[in-house]
Write an enzyme that holds these catalytic residues in place. Structure first.
Site, PDB file in Angstrom:
ATOM      1  N   LYS A  13     -21.509  54.342  17.273  1.00 47.02           N
ATOM      2  CA  LYS A  13     -22.680  54.722  16.465  1.00 47.02           C
ATOM      3  C   LYS A  13     -23.731  55.331  17.385  1.00 47.02           C
ATOM      4  O   LYS A  13     -24.380  54.623  18.151  1.00 47.02           O
ATOM      5  CB  LYS A  13     -23.212  53.467  15.759  1.00 47.02           C
ATOM      6  CG  LYS A  13     -24.380  53.697  14.856  1.00 47.02           C
ATOM      7  CD  LYS A  13     -24.084  54.639  13.713  1.00 47.02           C
ATOM      8  CE  LYS A  13     -23.432  53.995  12.520  1.00 47.02           C
ATOM      9  NZ  LYS A  13     -23.057  55.001  11.483  1.00 47.02           N
TER      10      LYS A  13
ATOM     11  N   ARG B 130     -18.209  46.827   8.127  1.00 44.46           N
ATOM     12  CA  ARG B 130     -19.172  45.999   8.880  1.00 44.46           C
ATOM     13  C   ARG B 130     -18.802  44.519   8.744  1.00 44.46           C
ATOM     14  O   ARG B 130     -19.675  43.661   8.655  1.00 44.46           O
ATOM     15  CB  ARG B 130     -20.609  46.245   8.412  1.00 44.46           C
ATOM     16  CG  ARG B 130     -21.011  47.716   8.391  1.00 44.46           C
ATOM     17  CD  ARG B 130     -22.455  47.944   7.973  1.00 44.46           C
ATOM     18  NE  ARG B 130     -22.700  49.345   7.667  1.00 44.46           N
ATOM     19  CZ  ARG B 130     -23.800  49.827   7.134  1.00 44.46           C
ATOM     20  NH1 ARG B 130     -24.808  49.020   6.857  1.00 44.46           N
ATOM     21  NH2 ARG B 130     -23.934  51.123   6.868  1.00 44.46           N
TER      22      ARG B 130
HETATM   23  O1  G3P Z   1     -16.945  54.038   9.359  1.00 47.53           O
HETATM   24  C1  G3P Z   1     -17.312  54.226   8.036  1.00 47.53           C
HETATM   25  C2  G3P Z   1     -18.771  53.952   7.812  1.00 47.53           C
HETATM   26  O2  G3P Z   1     -19.118  52.795   8.498  1.00 47.53           O
HETATM   27  C3  G3P Z   1     -19.644  55.089   8.257  1.00 47.53           C
HETATM   28  O3  G3P Z   1     -20.968  54.947   7.860  1.00 47.53           O
HETATM   29  O4  G3P Z   1     -23.309  54.346   8.162  1.00 47.53           O
HETATM   30  O5  G3P Z   1     -21.721  52.654   7.297  1.00 47.53           O
HETATM   31  O6  G3P Z   1     -21.637  53.332   9.679  1.00 47.53           O
HETATM   32  P1  G3P Z   1     -21.944  53.760   8.268  1.00 47.53           P
HETATM   33 MG    MG Z   2     -19.917  52.273  10.464  1.00 43.55          MG
END
Ligand code: G3P
Ligand code: MG
Length: 266
Positions: free
Chosen positions: A127, A24
């Site tokens: 997402k 992120r």
């Molecule tokens: O892409 C790896 C990780 O970002 C997956 O989980 O919930 O942090 O988007 P999350």
């Molecule tokens: Mg992610």
């Protein structure tokens, strides 16, 4: 604002993707999924970032993780209820620190422009939160990403298999679109799934990964990425299994704990 981010020098990976990817953006030191977090990642020497993309209610793709805005902004409500004007009215920095007051939600377009300008690689996670439309997300976001970045600086990943399938339909050439299959824990059918999407990589929760599975994935020829690891000492036992990259909120933590690093565990 004073820059308190660490300055690091990370060993070079023999693979096209470096050993570390900033999760992120540099989310340990800046508000996640923002332009500021990506700039911070680049400042400390990260070459790749992972970011989440979703659609606003008006169809604009934005960089955002949650279904709602409560955790990471100064307001509440569902992302799907916002249009661009409402989303841009949010302060998405102050929740993290007053240093980031006034930070705005990034559109995918703005983020791709920044990634291009900084010369970074992008692991773009499609997402698909509960109740959201996977196909609309792929149809909107994927062509933009493919247009903006060269194939070797883009990996598109998702937990959502409908999204991965649609992405592969949209670009059938596995060299032009590298797809990453995300798993909390690889399913028994991981190989069939990876084959079906002509995947490049599997992205697995490092706490759920077993050595046997890691070695199978590597023997089958896939890149193996692990998320979200912030403890390089605990993670050290996974590198010998053939892990290619770690997705971390703060890649600088891994500086002396990477394959080829002088301080790594023997
Ligand atoms: O892409 C790896 C990780 O970002 C997956 O989980 O919930 O942090 O988007 P999350
Ligand atoms: Mg992610």
């Amino acid at each position: 604002m004073q820059d308190t981010s660490p300055v690091v020098s990370l060993p070079i990976s023999p693979n096209p993707v470096p050993f570390t990817i900033a999760h992120r953006g540099l989310s340990a030191h800046a508000p996640e999924n923002t332009l500021a977090a990506v700039r911070a990642a680049q400042r400390i020497g990260c070459q790749w970032v992972e970011l989440d993309v979703q659609l606003l209610g008006d169809g604009t793709p934005v960089i955002w993780h949650d279904n709602g805005v409560r955790r990471c902004s100064n307001n509440r409500g569902k992302l799907a209820k916002l249009d661009l004007a409402k989303a841009k009215a949010l302060d998405v920095g102050t929740w993290f620190s007053a240093d980031f007051q006034g930070e705005r939600m990034a559109t995918l377009e703005e983020m791709l422009a920044l990634i291009g300008e900084l010369g970074l690689g992008l692991n773009l996670e499609l997402k698909v939160n509960r109740g959201r439309d996977a196909l609309a997300l792929v149809d909107t976001a994927l062509p933009m990403a493919l247009r903006a970045l060269p194939a070797d600086r883009l990996i598109v990943s998702s937990f959502n298999q409908e999204a991965l399938e649609a992405a592969r339909r949209l670009e059938s050439d596995a060299q032009r679109l590298r797809l990453g299959v995300l798993y909390e824990k690889p399913t028994r059918q991981w190989y069939q799934e990876a084959e079906r999407f002509a995947a490049y990589s599997l992205h697995v929760d490092w706490r759920r990964l077993k050595e046997k599975r890691a070695r199978e994935i590597k023997e089958a020829g896939y890149q193996l990425f692990c998320y979200t690891a912030n403890d390089p000492v605990a993670f050290a036992r996974l590198w010998p299994w053939g892990v290619d990259a770690v997705i971390s909120d703060d890649p600088s933590l891994f500086e002396h704990h990477l394959p080829g690093s002088s301080h790594q565990r023997p």
